[in-house]
Design an enzyme around this catalytic site. Sequence first.
Site, PDB file in Angstrom:
ATOM      1  N   LYS A  12       0.846  -1.193   0.000  1.00 23.81           N
ATOM      2  CA  LYS A  12       0.000   0.000   0.000  1.00 23.81           C
ATOM      3  C   LYS A  12       0.880   1.241   0.000  1.00 23.81           C
ATOM      4  CE  LYS A  12       0.546   1.035   4.656  1.00 23.81           C
ATOM      5  NZ  LYS A  12       1.296   2.197   5.155  1.00 23.81           N
ATOM      6  N   ALA A  98       9.925  -0.113   4.574  1.00 24.25           N
ATOM      7  CA  ALA A  98       9.593   0.804   3.489  1.00 24.25           C
ATOM      8  C   ALA A  98       8.365   1.649   3.796  1.00 24.25           C
ATOM      9  CB  ALA A  98       9.357   0.012   2.197  1.00 24.25           C
ATOM     10  N   GLY A  99       7.550   1.241   4.770  1.00 27.46           N
ATOM     11  CA  GLY A  99       6.294   1.932   5.032  1.00 27.46           C
ATOM     12  C   GLY A  99       5.192   1.537   4.079  1.00 27.46           C
ATOM     13  N   MET A 100       5.341   0.373   3.445  1.00 28.33           N
ATOM     14  CA  MET A 100       4.382  -0.082   2.433  1.00 28.33           C
ATOM     15  C   MET A 100       3.506  -1.232   2.921  1.00 28.33           C
ATOM     16  SD  MET A 100       7.051   0.144  -0.760  1.00 28.33           S
ATOM     17  CE  MET A 100       5.893  -0.443  -1.997  1.00 28.33           C
ATOM     18  N   GLY A 101       3.654  -1.595   4.187  1.00 34.46           N
ATOM     19  CA  GLY A 101       2.768  -2.590   4.782  1.00 34.46           C
ATOM     20  C   GLY A 101       3.013  -4.008   4.328  1.00 34.46           C
ATOM     21  N   SER A 105       0.474  -7.028   5.074  1.00 31.31           N
ATOM     22  CA  SER A 105      -0.251  -7.618   3.953  1.00 31.31           C
ATOM     23  C   SER A 105      -0.039  -9.124   3.904  1.00 31.31           C
ATOM     24  CB  SER A 105       0.202  -6.970   2.643  1.00 31.31           C
ATOM     25  OG  SER A 105      -0.588  -7.403   1.562  1.00 31.31           O
ATOM     26  N   ASP A 137      -2.202  -2.192  10.690  1.00 29.67           N
ATOM     27  CA  ASP A 137      -2.486  -2.124   9.254  1.00 29.67           C
ATOM     28  C   ASP A 137      -3.172  -3.382   8.715  1.00 29.67           C
ATOM     29  OD1 ASP A 137      -1.266   0.330   9.231  1.00 29.67           O
ATOM     30  OD2 ASP A 137       0.546  -0.323   8.188  1.00 29.67           O
TER      31      ASP A 137
END
Length: 296
Positions: A12, A98-101, A105, A137
């Site tokens: 995300k 990365a902060g992209m979950g 996920s 998240d």
Amino acid sequence: MRRLLDVPAPAKLNLFLHITGRRADGYHLLQSVFMLIDWCDRLHFDLRQDGRISREDLMPGSLPAEDLSVRAARALQAATGCPSGVHIALEKHVPAEAGMGGGSSDAASTLLALNRLWGLGLTRSQLCAIGLTLGADVPFFVGGQHAWVEGVGEQLTPLKLAPARFVVVKPSGGASTQRIFGAPELKRDTKTATIQGFAANDSREGSPGDRVFDIQAMLAFGHNDLQPVAQALCPDVGHCIQWLKDQGLQGRMTGSGTAVFAQLPQGTVLTTAPGDWMVRECSNMDVHPLLDWCTD
């Protein structure tokens, strides 16, 4: 059913991320829009009859033995009393820190896949409740749609987003979520917004639940409160943003890691980035590929 192969776990991007306060238990209150993109990990699940949970990594790199996919499987076992086990093979493509979950996920796709593989029949809300015990998240990824996000990340209002292309840049350096959120200089008092006020930033008509939102309007609405702290911890965050700016793109950090992104106009040709950066062009998704794997 004895196996599920090639199960996607999409990353995300946070179109903005405001920190509006902090609870007595230390958790931060936030407002954000989470957007699913087509940069995915892939997981493969083989049923085990002995009740054990095992994992192998199919890509280079080292994950903790008890990563979020394993923890998700154990949490689902504990919540349901299911006697079955599973072997998980993980293709890790989404970068860490990365902060992209990516880990969240993986956990969500594991919950959705094992709910099917083990024949449990849990609803989305039941899986979200289990997911929240694993990370703030995880319910977003179980929910399966772009969302306006509040609370500690568990309050979700689905949104529709216009299709768009993006470039995501991840420098080699990382910064842990704990260090970023724990920094004393972190701004924690951004004014609380409402989804109606956010919707007013987009001139198109319709209620927030029906409207297809324009990405540029969303990006103009806010910022990422974590970015100054992350740049201090990892100066390459600023270097990535400058690299994007040099190409006429407006970059910002996503989430609480060190990846940055920018919307990518059609026809944009990117120059070569430093060799130790990860650069990927991607698109937002319509919905999560596993949206129909459980009932509401």
